[in-house]
Design an enzyme around this catalytic site. Structure first.
Site, PDB file in Angstrom:
ATOM      1  NE  ARG A 242      89.972-110.764 -36.851  1.00 25.90           N
ATOM      2  CZ  ARG A 242      91.342-110.811 -37.004  1.00 25.90           C
ATOM      3  NH1 ARG A 242      92.221-110.495 -35.747  1.00 25.90           N
ATOM      4  NH2 ARG A 242      92.514-109.910 -37.921  1.00 25.90           N
ATOM      5  CD  GLU A 271      90.184-105.642 -32.281  1.00 27.40           C
ATOM      6  OE1 GLU A 271      91.369-105.295 -32.541  1.00 27.40           O
ATOM      7  OE2 GLU A 271      90.006-106.882 -31.376  1.00 27.40           O
ATOM      8  CG  HIS A 290      94.032-107.759 -32.109  1.00 25.12           C
ATOM      9  ND1 HIS A 290      92.878-106.919 -32.330  1.00 25.12           N
ATOM     10  CD2 HIS A 290      94.598-108.025 -32.594  1.00 25.12           C
ATOM     11  CE1 HIS A 290      92.902-107.863 -33.823  1.00 25.12           C
ATOM     12  NE2 HIS A 290      94.130-108.707 -33.342  1.00 25.12           N
TER      13      HIS A 290
END
Ligand SMILES: NC(=O)C1=CN([C@@H]2O[C@H](COP(=O)(O)OP(=O)(O)OC[C@H]3O[C@@H](n4cnc5c(N)ncnc54)[C@H](O)[C@@H]3O)[C@@H](O)[C@H]2O)C=CC1
Ligand SMILES: O=C(O)CCC(=O)C(=O)O
Length: 552
Positions: A242, A271, A290
């Site tokens: 994370r 993000e 990601h």
């Protein structure tokens, strides 16, 4: 547990693999509402409108308290993936919404990504490939490092961390680890993985570190300026867990100073990171958007698993991947379900007698094969006891929190075997009991006992020491009175005058030491709810001590 109703609507609030969506479409009792990419306000409005029973998300949307402010019919949120840090779990729990994830389905894929990042980083694959596209042929600039013989520090030895460790060992790396919940060295594929009690202790032993921890107060900024100082010079860093577990500012500084030999990130504090983020231009930093769980295989698996988990819960078949369900289970046998039903009815019946609050609840469940239902029984009891006294809707998901916030201690004991075939006993202690052991205080405890016999009907067999036998259902009235002649007739006349039919009635007498008058408890099952005027008339009858109406 969600109410049984014909069609359940599942909101797909993120881009999900088609296999999961097709599975939903193929279910006769399910309906798909595909709405990826909306704002929080738009999702809040959809839920507020009602008719959405489940919601599936990945990491693109934040299911904030605002989204869940008025969740309508929403009963379950499924995370098609692992991390639930984009879901406000306390808000979901408070509103009685189950949160589940698909923890296993993307483990291998994510571990492969983390390991690929490490290998690519050490061999300069991304910059070398980019230079080739620019027409260059620079071999010395991209000389790398060999994995074999290096020591990898794995932080978080859960599913993904261990899978990364296996791959690292297969490549001839040494592996060390840290996880507060792993106390001894690990044996993986015939290798010993030495474990350290803290990241600070591990740091000096690793040439490269990879993070596989959830984002918590303890893990945020685990690798920051101070802990970078403890690492080996030129340490390589991978974070596919994370954003923010590796402090981004500290990383950019360490890359600039050479303290960090190179890093790879798949996850970011924001993000996507802003276009002008220093991360986008830092030297020796490999970035992916990601992609940890982004393989065809993992996305198919998480999409189908999330869809199935939603429907299983909505159909009352089971809870898989629960994040906030405590000990609640819905995959119970008919006998276990009968005890859950009995628990709800007994607690509801007792609830009007609890007027001074609750300090503690004891739940005792005796009988073969009943233990798996204990968690669900406990929470069903709390719902039954508390719902009458609270404005907000309670269910088995949110009630534990509600009880804890009110300081209600709950102890649940389950034992195998009971000669009568199964027994549930609830004892509710009023607030004074803990400080006052006098008879009067002890009397503030309320006790109810129930059984389920071979016919499967949930029966109440004792209330506060009054023996009885009744299947509680619908509108009921409890009347406690002094045991004197004429009371039953007077009660019957009052019901007759009010035009309310008594469907069933049980009377029990109790004579306790120290009580100079024996008392009786009448439990009446009615064809219709008793109006307030009738209750007042009953209370006014001589020798009647207490009257309580309840809908069971
Ligand atoms: N990049 C991506 O696309 C993906 C990222 N993830 C992330 O990977 C992470 C790990 O996932 P799993 O291995 O499935 O979870 P897991 O729950 O199996 O393992 C996490 C481990 O971290 C340990 N841990 C907790 N606090 C710690 C601390 N302070 N220090 C060290 N260890 C600590 C736990 O004891 C546990 O063993 C999660 O944050 C998840 O969100 C998961 C899938 C895909
Ligand atoms: O691709 C996704 O949905 C994100 C995966 C992820 O980060 C997770 O499952 O925790």
């Amino acid at each position: 547990m969600p109410e049984a109703s014909p069609k359940k609507t599942i909101l797909a609030a993120d881009k999900l693999a088609p296999e999961g969506l097709d599975w939903i479409r193929s279910q006769p009792d399910a309906e798909l509402l595909e709405k990826p990419g909306l704002s929080e306000a738009e999702y809040a409005a959809i839920l507020r409108g009602g008719g959405v029973h489940a919601m599936i998300v990945r990491s693109a949307i934040t299911v904030s308290a605002g989204v869940l402010a008025d969740p309508g019919d929403l009963a379950v949120i499924a995370r098609a993936g692992v991390g639930v840090d984009n879901i406000d779990i306390p808000a979901a729990t408070a509103r009685g919404i189950l949160v589940v994830n698909t923890a296993e389905a993307s483990t291998i894929t994510t571990a492969e990504h983390a390991f690929t990042l490490l290998a690519s980083l050490l061999r300069n694959i991304a910059p070398a490939a980019a230079s080739m596209r620019e027409g260059q042929w620079d071999r010395s600039k991209f000389q790398g490092r060999q994995l074999h013989g290096m020591t990898l520090g794995v932080v978080g030895l859960g599913r993904i961390g261990r899978t990364v460790a296996e791959r690292a060992l297969a490549f001839g790396m040494k592996v060390v680890g840290h996880d507060p919940f792993v106390h001894a060295d690990l044996q993986i594929d015939g290798h010993t993985v030495r474990t350290f009690r803290s990241f600070a202790e591990l740091a000096p032993h690793a040439d490269a570190v990879t993070f596989h921890v959830p984002k918590t107060a303890e893990t945020t900024g685990m690798l920051d300026e101070a802990s970078f100082a403890l690492c080996r010079d030129g340490v390589f860093v991978v974070n596919a867990s994370r954003g923010g577990i590796v402090d981004e500012q500290a990383l950019v500084a360490a890359l600039g100073s050479g303290k960090c030999g190179g890093a790879a990130l798949d996850v970011y504090t924001s993000e996507p990171p802003p276009a002008d983020s220093p991360l986008r231009s830092a030297p020796r930093l490999l970035l992916t958007p990601h992609l940890g769980a982004s393989t065809q295989e993992a996305q198919t698996a998480v999409s189908v698993e999330a869809a199935k988990a939603c429907m299983a819960y909505l159909r009352g078949e089971g809870i898989s991947g629960a994040v906030n369900a405590g000990g609640v289970r819905v995959d119970l046998s008919p006998r276990q379900r009968a005890f859950v039903e009995l628990a709800g009815k007994m607690a509801t019946l007792l609830s009007p007698m609890i007027t001074r609050g609750i300090a503690g609840v004891e739940v005792a469940l005796d009988g073969d094969d009943l233990a798996p239902a204990a968690g669900t029984v406990e929470r069903t009891v709390l719902v039954g006891l508390l719902q009458r006294h609270l404005a907000s809707a309670l269910n088995v998901i949110n009630v534990a929190d509600v009880a804890e916030k009110r300081g209600i201690r709950v102890t649940t004991r389950s034992s195998g075997g009971d000669p009568g075939g199964g027994k549930l006993t609830l004892t509710v202690h009023g607030p004074a009991d803990a400080v006052d052991a006098s008879t009067e205080a002890a009397d503030r405890s309320r006790r109810i006992v129930g059984r389920v016999y071979a016919d499967g009907a949930p029966r109440v067999v004792e209330v506060n020491g009054y023996a009885m036998d009744m299947v509680p259902a619908g509108a009921m009235v409890l009347i406690q009175n002094e045991d004197k002649p004429g009371i039953i007739g007077a009660v019957g006349t009052a019901f007759g005058s009010a035009g309310v039919n008594i469907a069933d009635m049980t009377i029990s007498r109790r004579s306790r030491e120290g009580e100079h008058v024996a008392t009786a408890l009448m439990l009446l099952k009615l064809d219709a709810a008793a109006p307030a005027g009738l209750l007042a008339d009953l209370e006014a009858l001589p020798a009647v001590r207490k009257v309580a109406a309840v809908q069971v």
